[in-house]
Motif scaffolding. Structure first.
Motif, PDB file in Angstrom:
ATOM      1  N   GLN A   1      -5.111   8.301  -0.423  1.00 48.03           N
ATOM      2  CA  GLN A   1      -3.915   7.633   0.082  1.00 48.03           C
ATOM      3  C   GLN A   1      -3.226   6.832  -1.020  1.00 48.03           C
ATOM      4  O   GLN A   1      -1.999   6.836  -1.131  1.00 48.03           O
ATOM      5  CB  GLN A   1      -4.263   6.719   1.256  1.00 48.03           C
ATOM      6  N   GLU A   2      -4.008   6.151  -1.836  1.00 47.55           N
ATOM      7  CA  GLU A   2      -3.428   5.355  -2.930  1.00 47.55           C
ATOM      8  C   GLU A   2      -2.779   6.260  -3.979  1.00 47.55           C
ATOM      9  O   GLU A   2      -1.704   5.957  -4.492  1.00 47.55           O
ATOM     10  CB  GLU A   2      -4.501   4.472  -3.568  1.00 47.55           C
TER      11      GLU A   2
ATOM     12  N   ARG B   1       0.474   7.443  -2.537  1.00 49.06           N
ATOM     13  CA  ARG B   1       1.440   6.346  -2.531  1.00 49.06           C
ATOM     14  C   ARG B   1       2.050   6.166  -3.922  1.00 49.06           C
ATOM     15  O   ARG B   1       3.266   6.015  -4.076  1.00 49.06           O
ATOM     16  CB  ARG B   1       0.774   5.046  -2.065  1.00 49.06           C
TER      17      ARG B   1
ATOM     18  N   ASP C   1       4.374   9.024  -4.721  1.00 51.88           N
ATOM     19  CA  ASP C   1       5.642   8.817  -4.016  1.00 51.88           C
ATOM     20  C   ASP C   1       6.492   7.761  -4.728  1.00 51.88           C
ATOM     21  O   ASP C   1       7.705   7.923  -4.884  1.00 51.88           O
ATOM     22  CB  ASP C   1       5.402   8.365  -2.580  1.00 51.88           C
ATOM     23  N   GLU C   2       5.849   6.711  -5.172  1.00 55.58           N
ATOM     24  CA  GLU C   2       6.544   5.615  -5.841  1.00 55.58           C
ATOM     25  C   GLU C   2       7.197   6.064  -7.135  1.00 55.58           C
ATOM     26  O   GLU C   2       8.327   5.680  -7.448  1.00 55.58           O
ATOM     27  CB  GLU C   2       5.533   4.498  -6.123  1.00 55.58           C
TER      28      GLU C   2
END
Length: 91
Positions: free
Chosen positions: A80-81, A84, A87-88
């Motif tokens: 998940q990290e 994320r 995506d960032e």
């Protein structure tokens, strides 16, 4: 050994994508004491309990890693990290 395999398209030039990955590698070194080096166009990284690579293609980032026993229970959280952060930086 559990593994992580994430592919994410990106719209950056390959040079810009490499710049972003270098910044991410600097942060990984500072925050998690991860050792890294470039080899055959991929950023290889490792620390006790995890090793992997980030490959930068013309239109795709590919993150793969092998987790040791210590990190196995954290696989979902680690994935998940990673998603994320991708995506960032590459959305």
């Amino acid at each position: 050994m559990p593994s992580i395999d994430i592919r994410r398209p990106h719209g950056l030039s390959e040079a810009d994508a490499l710049t972003v990955i270098n910044k991410v590698a600097d942060r990984m070194r500072e925050k998690f004491d991860v050792k890294s080096r470039w080899q055959d166009g991929a950023l290889m990284f490792e620390r006790p309990g995890i090793n992997g690579k980030i490959a930068v293609g013309g239109d795709e980032i590919h993150v793969s890693a092998q987790l040791g026993m210590l990190f196995s229970p954290l696989k979902t959280m680690i994935e998940q990290e990673i998603r994320r952060k991708l995506d960032e930086h590459f959305a």
